[in-house]
Design a protein around this motif. Structure first.
Motif, PDB file in Angstrom:
ATOM      1  N   UNK A   1       5.120  -2.699  -7.564  1.00  0.00           N
ATOM      2  CA  UNK A   1       3.803  -2.044  -7.538  1.00  0.00           C
ATOM      3  C   UNK A   1       3.009  -2.487  -6.316  1.00  0.00           C
ATOM      4  N   UNK A   2       2.997  -3.789  -6.050  1.00  0.00           N
ATOM      5  CA  UNK A   2       2.252  -4.315  -4.905  1.00  0.00           C
ATOM      6  C   UNK A   2       2.828  -3.805  -3.583  1.00  0.00           C
ATOM      7  N   UNK A   3       4.139  -3.897  -3.424  1.00  0.00           N
ATOM      8  CA  UNK A   3       4.788  -3.480  -2.177  1.00  0.00           C
ATOM      9  C   UNK A   3       4.578  -1.988  -1.921  1.00  0.00           C
ATOM     10  N   UNK A   4       4.771  -1.182  -2.949  1.00  0.00           N
ATOM     11  CA  UNK A   4       4.609   0.268  -2.799  1.00  0.00           C
ATOM     12  C   UNK A   4       3.174   0.621  -2.407  1.00  0.00           C
ATOM     13  N   UNK A   5       2.206  -0.043  -3.031  1.00  0.00           N
ATOM     14  CA  UNK A   5       0.801   0.233  -2.736  1.00  0.00           C
ATOM     15  C   UNK A   5       0.450  -0.181  -1.307  1.00  0.00           C
ATOM     16  N   UNK A   6       0.950  -1.339  -0.890  1.00  0.00           N
ATOM     17  CA  UNK A   6       0.680  -1.804   0.474  1.00  0.00           C
ATOM     18  C   UNK A   6       1.342  -0.886   1.509  1.00  0.00           C
TER      19      UNK A   6
ATOM     20  N   UNK B   1      -3.722  -4.948 -10.291  1.00  0.00           N
ATOM     21  CA  UNK B   1      -4.471  -3.988  -9.478  1.00  0.00           C
ATOM     22  C   UNK B   1      -4.393  -4.391  -8.011  1.00  0.00           C
ATOM     23  N   UNK B   2      -4.497  -3.399  -7.141  1.00  0.00           N
ATOM     24  CA  UNK B   2      -4.518  -3.642  -5.694  1.00  0.00           C
ATOM     25  C   UNK B   2      -5.722  -2.925  -5.093  1.00  0.00           C
ATOM     26  N   UNK B   3      -6.537  -3.670  -4.390  1.00  0.00           N
ATOM     27  CA  UNK B   3      -7.693  -3.104  -3.711  1.00  0.00           C
ATOM     28  C   UNK B   3      -7.362  -2.884  -2.241  1.00  0.00           C
TER      29      UNK B   3
ATOM     30  N   UNK C   1      -6.405  -6.009   1.876  1.00  0.00           N
ATOM     31  CA  UNK C   1      -5.561  -5.648   0.736  1.00  0.00           C
ATOM     32  C   UNK C   1      -5.614  -6.823  -0.232  1.00  0.00           C
ATOM     33  N   UNK C   2      -6.230  -6.589  -1.387  1.00  0.00           N
ATOM     34  CA  UNK C   2      -6.398  -7.667  -2.370  1.00  0.00           C
ATOM     35  C   UNK C   2      -5.620  -7.350  -3.639  1.00  0.00           C
ATOM     36  N   UNK C   3      -4.789  -8.293  -4.032  1.00  0.00           N
ATOM     37  CA  UNK C   3      -3.980  -8.158  -5.248  1.00  0.00           C
ATOM     38  C   UNK C   3      -4.639  -8.941  -6.365  1.00  0.00           C
ATOM     39  N   UNK C   4      -4.766  -8.291  -7.531  1.00  0.00           N
ATOM     40  CA  UNK C   4      -5.385  -8.913  -8.696  1.00  0.00           C
ATOM     41  C   UNK C   4      -4.477  -8.802  -9.912  1.00  0.00           C
TER      42      UNK C   4
END
Length: 235
Positions: free
Chosen positions: A86-91, A157-159, A190-193
């Motif tokens: 999820x994080x990699x795809x969003x970034x 979540x990713x901001x 890019x903030x990961x929560x």
């Protein structure tokens, strides 16, 4: 229709000028043309390199240590793998958007719970374009996101927020231990929560050969450079 090989003609022209210079070593005009052709070759090569970097976006290679950290926190391989993907795809999507549009939209992407989330009520993406206008809008946005994360049963979540729109908090203007060490370049945060882990990166962007190019993500100290306070309740 035959294809014209410009590289072939370019090399032929350069060879011809170099031969001419051999027989007329004092010719400044020939020397200038060789210099110009050589520079054109360098520019063309760099333009191709830039286009390759813009096209082949792979952020996972910069996040190996995070992958290990997530595995240790989440235990079960499937759980950590889902969060990491999820994080990699969003970034990667953010970087591609920056390449295409020269900026990114300020948004928060939620990893919804497949079994529990009411998807008719909660969307996986929340626009936060007004969040960084003032301390007041920032606080309102944070409060809303914290409630949204809880009520939607999101797991992470990713901001994504472009540096250019952030009036508050300008985390790159700190002094002392909070001093910004990453230059004046444009880019996005890019903030990961998640309930177990928080991270923040800055992805610098520059203009090369008339094209926007995102550089490697730089991990920041989230206790100093967080763009939003903690979104999830700690578990």
């Amino acid at each position: 229709m035959p294809t014209i090989n410009f590289h072939y003609f370019f090399v032929q022209a350069l060879d011809a000028f170099q031969v001419a210079l051999k027989y007329n070593a004092k010719s400044s005009e020939v020397a200038k043309k060789i210099k110009r052709l050589t520079q054109l070759a360098k520019d063309k090569k760099r333009a191709q390199e830039v286009e390759t970097m813009r096209t082949n976006v792979d952020m996972s290679k910069h996040l190996d240590s995070l992958k290990t950290e997530l595995s240790g926190l989440y235990g079960a391989e499937d759980g950590s793998k889902e969060v990491f993907s999820f994080l990699v795809e969003t970034m990667e999507n953010a970087v591609k958007s920056c390449h295409e549009n020269s900026t990114v939209d300020p948004r928060v992407y939620f990893m919804l719970n497949k079994d529990k989330t009411d998807t008719e009520k909660y969307a996986p993406v929340v626009n936060i374009d007004k969040a960084f206008e003032s301390p007041h809008t920032h606080n309102n946005c944070y409060s809303f996101l914290r409630e949204y994360a809880d009520d939607s049963f999101s797991g992470a979540a990713c901001l994504v927020a472009p540096k250019s729109i952030i009036s508050y908090p300008q985390v790159w203007k700190g002094q002392g231990s909070r001093k910004w060490k990453h230059g004046q370049s444009d880019g996005f945060f890019f903030q990961f929560e998640s309930p177990l882990l928080r991270k923040v990166w800055f992805v610098p962007s520059t203009i090369e050969k008339g094209r926007t190019l995102c550089r490697d993500p730089v991990e920041l100290d989230i206790s100093v450079h967080e763009v939003l306070p903690r979104v999830f309740k700690q578990t």
